[in-house]
Design a protein around this motif. Structure first.
Motif, mmCIF file in Angstrom:
data_model
loop_
_atom_site.group_PDB
_atom_site.id
_atom_site.type_symbol
_atom_site.label_atom_id
_atom_site.label_comp_id
_atom_site.label_asym_id
_atom_site.label_seq_id
_atom_site.Cartn_x
_atom_site.Cartn_y
_atom_site.Cartn_z
ATOM 1 N N ALA A 86 0.883 -1.354 0.116
ATOM 2 C CA ALA A 86 0.072 0.075 -0.088
ATOM 3 C C ALA A 86 0.888 1.197 -0.017
ATOM 4 O O ALA A 86 0.169 2.255 -0.237
ATOM 5 C CB ALA A 86 -0.992 0.199 1.227
ATOM 6 N N LEU A 87 2.074 1.028 0.807
ATOM 7 C CA LEU A 87 2.881 2.349 0.571
ATOM 8 C C LEU A 87 3.839 2.570 -0.572
ATOM 9 O O LEU A 87 4.541 3.384 -0.622
ATOM 10 C CB LEU A 87 3.890 2.296 1.864
ATOM 11 C CG LEU A 87 2.679 3.006 3.017
ATOM 12 C CD1 LEU A 87 3.250 2.733 4.388
ATOM 13 C CD2 LEU A 87 2.592 4.484 2.830
ATOM 14 N N ALA A 88 3.862 1.233 -1.497
ATOM 15 C CA ALA A 88 4.765 1.375 -2.533
ATOM 16 C C ALA A 88 4.477 2.683 -3.530
ATOM 17 O O ALA A 88 3.604 3.097 -3.971
ATOM 18 C CB ALA A 88 4.673 0.259 -3.441
ATOM 19 N N GLY A 89 5.577 3.385 -3.514
ATOM 20 C CA GLY A 89 5.473 4.594 -4.551
ATOM 21 C C GLY A 89 4.680 5.713 -3.861
ATOM 22 O O GLY A 89 4.679 7.101 -4.365
ATOM 23 N N VAL A 90 4.387 5.766 -2.541
ATOM 24 C CA VAL A 90 3.782 6.784 -2.000
ATOM 25 C C VAL A 90 4.626 7.576 -0.940
ATOM 26 O O VAL A 90 5.582 7.017 -0.360
ATOM 27 C CB VAL A 90 2.713 6.173 -0.811
ATOM 28 C CG1 VAL A 90 1.865 7.404 0.030
ATOM 29 C CG2 VAL A 90 1.695 5.424 -1.544
ATOM 30 N N SER A 91 4.596 8.955 -1.138
ATOM 31 C CA SER A 91 5.527 9.898 -0.321
ATOM 32 C C SER A 91 4.787 10.932 -0.442
ATOM 33 O O SER A 91 3.783 11.530 -1.110
ATOM 34 C CB SER A 91 6.720 10.151 -1.168
ATOM 35 O OG SER A 91 6.649 10.521 -2.349
ATOM 36 N N GLY A 92 5.153 11.742 0.580
ATOM 37 C CA GLY A 92 4.694 13.344 0.559
ATOM 38 C C GLY A 92 4.124 13.874 2.084
ATOM 39 O O GLY A 92 4.447 12.992 2.992
ATOM 40 N N VAL A 93 3.596 14.771 2.007
ATOM 41 C CA VAL A 93 3.195 15.447 3.328
ATOM 42 C C VAL A 93 1.863 14.922 3.805
ATOM 43 O O VAL A 93 0.978 14.917 2.678
ATOM 44 C CB VAL A 93 3.182 16.935 3.595
ATOM 45 C CG1 VAL A 93 2.828 17.592 4.599
ATOM 46 C CG2 VAL A 93 4.578 17.397 2.921
ATOM 47 N N ILE A 94 1.561 14.726 5.212
ATOM 48 C CA ILE A 94 0.399 14.149 5.507
ATOM 49 C C ILE A 94 -0.608 15.302 5.820
ATOM 50 O O ILE A 94 0.041 16.349 6.392
ATOM 51 C CB ILE A 94 0.500 13.280 6.592
ATOM 52 C CG1 ILE A 94 1.128 12.002 6.090
ATOM 53 C CG2 ILE A 94 -0.881 12.870 7.346
ATOM 54 C CD1 ILE A 94 1.750 11.080 7.268
ATOM 55 N N GLY A 95 -1.725 15.522 5.494
ATOM 56 C CA GLY A 95 -2.827 16.416 6.218
ATOM 57 C C GLY A 95 -4.078 16.187 6.307
ATOM 58 O O GLY A 95 -4.377 14.724 6.285
ATOM 59 N N ARG A 96 -5.099 16.899 6.760
ATOM 60 C CA ARG A 96 -6.392 16.424 7.133
ATOM 61 C C ARG A 96 -6.976 15.999 5.575
ATOM 62 O O ARG A 96 -6.612 16.565 4.689
ATOM 63 C CB ARG A 96 -6.994 17.709 7.313
ATOM 64 C CG ARG A 96 -6.609 18.285 8.747
ATOM 65 C CD ARG A 96 -7.488 19.425 9.236
ATOM 66 N NE ARG A 96 -6.919 20.017 10.652
ATOM 67 C CZ ARG A 96 -6.202 20.961 10.520
ATOM 68 N NH1 ARG A 96 -5.976 21.674 9.324
ATOM 69 N NH2 ARG A 96 -5.679 21.506 11.583
ATOM 70 N N PRO A 97 -8.128 15.282 5.631
ATOM 71 C CA PRO A 97 -8.891 14.729 4.522
ATOM 72 C C PRO A 97 -9.101 16.163 3.768
ATOM 73 O O PRO A 97 -9.783 16.905 4.122
ATOM 74 C CB PRO A 97 -9.905 14.073 5.045
ATOM 75 C CG PRO A 97 -9.501 13.855 6.223
ATOM 76 C CD PRO A 97 -8.772 14.861 7.006
ATOM 77 N N GLY A 98 -8.556 16.184 2.519
ATOM 78 C CA GLY A 98 -9.389 17.076 1.353
ATOM 79 C C GLY A 98 -8.470 18.114 1.431
ATOM 80 O O GLY A 98 -8.918 19.554 0.597
ATOM 81 N N GLU A 99 -7.437 18.568 2.207
ATOM 82 C CA GLU A 99 -6.739 19.562 2.287
ATOM 83 C C GLU A 99 -5.475 19.455 1.834
ATOM 84 O O GLU A 99 -4.563 18.676 2.197
ATOM 85 C CB GLU A 99 -6.661 20.135 3.892
ATOM 86 C CG GLU A 99 -7.854 20.634 4.373
ATOM 87 C CD GLU A 99 -7.516 21.187 5.997
ATOM 88 O OE1 GLU A 99 -6.385 21.164 6.501
ATOM 89 O OE2 GLU A 99 -8.551 21.538 6.613
#
Length: 175
Positions: free
Chosen positions: A150-163
């Protein structure tokens, strides 16, 4: 002891447990700011009851990883001080993660002690390409896949849903 879905009647006891465990400084932490103005996932909010008394709690919050990847933020996980070491937290974790997987959630992140959370599949390695929009002790920022890859290729900043998370919210990583 039994694990049940949190109801409104449990909320005062849950809030008391959390306040006693983490104190008033908890509101300044990055994960609490991510929760601000967001409702926890009520279907995943669990309490441990013993003779009708709340002796533990676990909640999950919806988050979004940059690029629209949906995930969950786990926490807080709290066992009553007089019940620590009895497996209250472990039972809540196992039940909560199983329920999240059954509902189709794929990624869970948290800030906590890796030696404790490793037994539930959380590692620092899985969170290395993710960022929180504020300071965090990176050694305590952990992730778990509920679905393999599920995390393969996933990167970046975490935020609230839709923001969208603005670039200015990124915190430079220590070398």
């Amino acid at each position: 002891m039994k694990i049940v879905t949190e109801s409104g009647s449990h909320t005062p006891a849950v809030e008391k447990l959390v306040a006693e465990a983490f104190g008033p400084d908890r509101f300044a932490k990055t994960v609490y700011r991510l929760r601000d103005g967001v409702e926890h996932d009520a279907s995943l909010a669990l309490v441990a009851l013993d003779k009708g008394e709340v002796v533990g709690t676990l909640r999950f919050w919806p988050i979004e990883i940059e690029g629209g990847v949906q995930a969950l933020l786990l926490g807080p996980l709290v066992a009553s001080p007089d019940r620590q070491g009895e497996g209250v937290g472990s039972r809540l974790m196992k039940a909560g993660l199983a329920r999240a997987a059954e509902q189709g959630h794929r990624i869970v992140v948290l800030v906590g002690d890796e030696p404790y959370y490793r037994r539930f599949g959380f590692t620092r390695a899985l969170a290395r390409r993710l960022e929180l929009p504020g300071w965090v002790d990176e050694g305590r920022f952990l992730a778990r896949e509920l679905a393999s890859g599920a995390l393969a290729g996933v990167s970046g900043v975490i935020g609230r849903p839709g923001e969208a998370v603005p670039v200015s919210a990124r915190v430079k990583r220590a070398a």
